[in-house]
Every structure is written in C-alpha cells, then in structure tokens.
Design an enzyme around this catalytic site. Structure first.
Site, mmCIF file in Angstrom:
data_model
loop_
_atom_site.group_PDB
_atom_site.id
_atom_site.type_symbol
_atom_site.label_atom_id
_atom_site.label_comp_id
_atom_site.label_asym_id
_atom_site.label_seq_id
_atom_site.Cartn_x
_atom_site.Cartn_y
_atom_site.Cartn_z
ATOM 1 N N LEU A 188 0.934 -1.147 -0.185
ATOM 2 C CA LEU A 188 -0.111 0.055 0.097
ATOM 3 C C LEU A 188 0.909 1.327 -0.111
ATOM 4 O O LEU A 188 1.901 1.200 0.666
ATOM 5 C CB LEU A 188 -1.024 0.162 1.186
ATOM 6 C CG LEU A 188 -1.759 -1.189 1.467
ATOM 7 C CD1 LEU A 188 -2.782 -1.089 2.751
ATOM 8 C CD2 LEU A 188 -2.973 -1.200 0.421
ATOM 9 N N HIS A 189 0.606 2.094 -0.687
ATOM 10 C CA HIS A 189 1.392 3.411 -0.766
ATOM 11 C C HIS A 189 0.298 4.564 -1.352
ATOM 12 O O HIS A 189 0.890 5.757 -1.094
ATOM 13 C CB HIS A 189 2.889 3.248 -1.715
ATOM 14 C CG HIS A 189 2.464 3.625 -3.211
ATOM 15 N ND1 HIS A 189 1.674 2.326 -3.890
ATOM 16 C CD2 HIS A 189 2.560 4.388 -4.008
ATOM 17 C CE1 HIS A 189 1.681 2.773 -5.141
ATOM 18 N NE2 HIS A 189 2.066 4.203 -5.427
#
Length: 340
Positions: A188-189
């Site tokens: 996740l980013h």
C-alpha cells in the site's frame, strides 16, 4: 552520435526503463526523487549496458522544485542528448519533460495515455501535462490511445507499443513459477489509502480479518504510523521492510494472491498469473479489470473478494488461461525502432 537520454527518479521508473535503456545503451539521468542508498543501489543493478548519471541535487527534497527543474536543465545541456525519454506519472516525469521542452529537446513518453479520471491525483495531472508536452507518446494499450485522442493529441504523436514490464521479468530470469505458500502479499502506498492513519488502520483491520497469513511489504510513506508498535494486535499481519526487485517478485510468485494499490504490481501480477485485488476507487488500467484483477472500492468488497479467492469461487480463478494485454518481449524492439 548522441543518443536519447532516459530521465528517472524512482525505483519503479528504473525497473520499467531498464531493459530498453540497456538495449539502446543510453545514459540514464537519475534525479534522486526517491532515494534510499541500500535499496536504490540494488535497483541500479538492473542497468547493465547504460551509464547512470546522478543529478546530485537536494532541491527536490527541500521543496525547491523550480530549482530542481533548473538542475535537470543544466545536466541536459551538459549531456546534449538527441532526445529524452520519460516514463510513468511521477514528478520526475513531469519535471524532466518540462526541462527538455524548455530547451527544445524532443520528448518520448513511455506509458502514456493512462487515465484514472480522478483529477485529484497529482499523478493524473502529471500524466495529462506530459502527454501534451511529448513529441511521441508510447501507449501500453489501445484504450490509452483513445484517451489521448479525446484530449486532442495528434494521432501522429501516438504509438501503441505495449509495456516494457514483461521484458524486465523475462530478461532477469524471473518468469519461472514458484510453489504457492499460504500467504497473501500486500503493498500500500497511495495517498488515499495511507496518508490518514484512521483510514490505513481500518484497511489493515479488514485485511487482518481475512484469516490468512499476510505478508505486508511496507512503504516508507507509512513508516510514521508503524513505529509505535500499533500494528501488534493484527495477529495475521507480518510486516516486512521494502524488498529488492528480485525478492519482491519472488513474493508475488509464492503468494496465494496479491492486494495492492500499485500500478506496476498490477502488470507484474498479471504476467506472473497471480490474482490481484486493488483497494482503490479508480484504476489507470481498466482493461485489466475482471480479467487479471478486481477493483475493490470498500473494505467490505475487499473482504468478500478475498474470501472468494481463498475458496476458489472467484472469476479470477482461470487467470492462467488469459491472454496478456500489453505484449511481451517484442515491445522493446518496437519502441526502439520508433523512438525519436
């Protein structure tokens, strides 16, 4: 004879340009937009036939983006390339294109024409601007060409080439299959998922409740939320530091499936025949949806689709038989023949 100069500033850019720059034996100007010495130096190892030139400027980190563009311009004047090549949707993509345009240098834009429709994303703004600046737009898919035509980009400036990602996996001998281990890979980013602690932890709560082992390869962007041991109560989630490219690809190959908001991981997972769930409201690769991946817009959808994948009832279960959408190794030669 002068050659095209590649401009890159992040690890995903280094990955995606590596085989093409090696093929052309061109120089790469690395801006250092993302820089972690240990990690970045490994990614530099993908550059085998090209000379890497580092910008050596702290202006981006200090927020002096106009000075950052001027630093790029000075390097362009020193190198005097025949053209520049930019890729993707980062600020380096935009600033590299702006620097080249101001000097009258031709711009090749790889991975052009992707649109999420979400103008609140800085990445979407970068894509739109650079497409307009580019002298030649290389598109992964016919949908990308249609997006550019709707924005009044001259058709003569558009080439459907396919993606460079397959060639990176193939030329680095990463196409072999691994035996599935019983874990789900998570990355996740995106700001919409990780910039607010409450939203991030709500998402992690859902992922933890899937009930399988979760290998969560963390991004530096979320480290500020993880330093206080606040994830200890997620008994199924195992945090892992960022991986080098080979190790990360091996995690994809060994996983049951992938949960990620990364665009590049969408392509890598499809090529490696791993189902992927995208926890976002939008995607820049809609042609892949419900073939190689599923857009899960809510935590409830994420949980439901994860359960289906585990039970074998998801319509992504026949992913091995699906035709790849962005070409294979022939893409590199196709781009090399057309590049300005």
């Amino acid at each position: 004879m002068n050659k095209p100069l590649f401009i890159a500033g992040t690890r995903p850019e280094i990955i995606k340009i590596s085989t093409l720059s090696n093929y052309l034996k061109s120089k790469i100007l690395f801006t250092g937009q993302h820089f972690d010495k240990e990690m970045t130096e490994f990614f530099f190892k993908l550059i085998k036939e090209s000379k890497l030139v580092e910008l050596g400027s702290d202006n981006y980190k200090q927020g002096s983006h106009e000075l950052f563009i001027n630093d790029i311009k000075r390097k362009l004047e020193d190198i005097n390339p025949s053209s520049v090549v930019v890729q993707g949707d980062t600020n380096t993509t935009l600033y590299g294109a702006l620097a080249a345009k101001s000097l009258g240098i031709k711009i090749n834009y790889i991975e052009s024409g992707m649109r999420s429709g979400d103008i609140n994303q800085i990445e979407e703004i970068n894509r739109i601007i650079v497409s307009g600046l580019a002298d030649l737009n290389f598109c992964n898919h016919k949908n990308n060409k249609e997006n550019l035509l709707m924005e009044n980009i001259n058709e003569k400036k558009i080439c459907i080439s396919g993606s460079t990602v397959y060639s990176v996996l193939s030329e680095n001998n990463l196409m072999n299959k691994n035996k599935n281990d019983k874990f789900i890979l998570v990355t996740l980013h995106r700001p919409e998922n990780v910039d607010e602690k409450e939203k991030l932890f709500s998402l992690l709560e859902t992922i933890n409740s899937i009930g399988e082992k979760i290998t969560f390869v963390t991004h530096p962007r979320i480290q500020k939320f993880l330093d206080d041991n606040s994830t200890e109560h997620y008994n199924n989630i195992y945090l892992e530091k960022p991986k080098n490219y080979f190790d990360f690809i091996n995690l994809i190959k060994s996983s049951l499936f992938v949960i990620s908001d990364s665009g590049g991981v969408q392509e890598e997972s499809a090529i490696l025949r791993k189902p992927l769930l995208i926890p976002r409201k939008f995607t820049e690769r809609p042609e892949m949806l419900n073939i190689f991946n599923i857009l899960v817009k809510t935590n409830e959808e994420l949980l439901n689709e994860s359960k289906k994948l585990i039970k074998g009832t998801s319509f992504l279960k026949n992913i091995d038989n699906k035709k790849l959408l962005y070409g294979k190794a022939e893409v590199i030669d196709a781009i090399a023949k057309r590049i300005i």
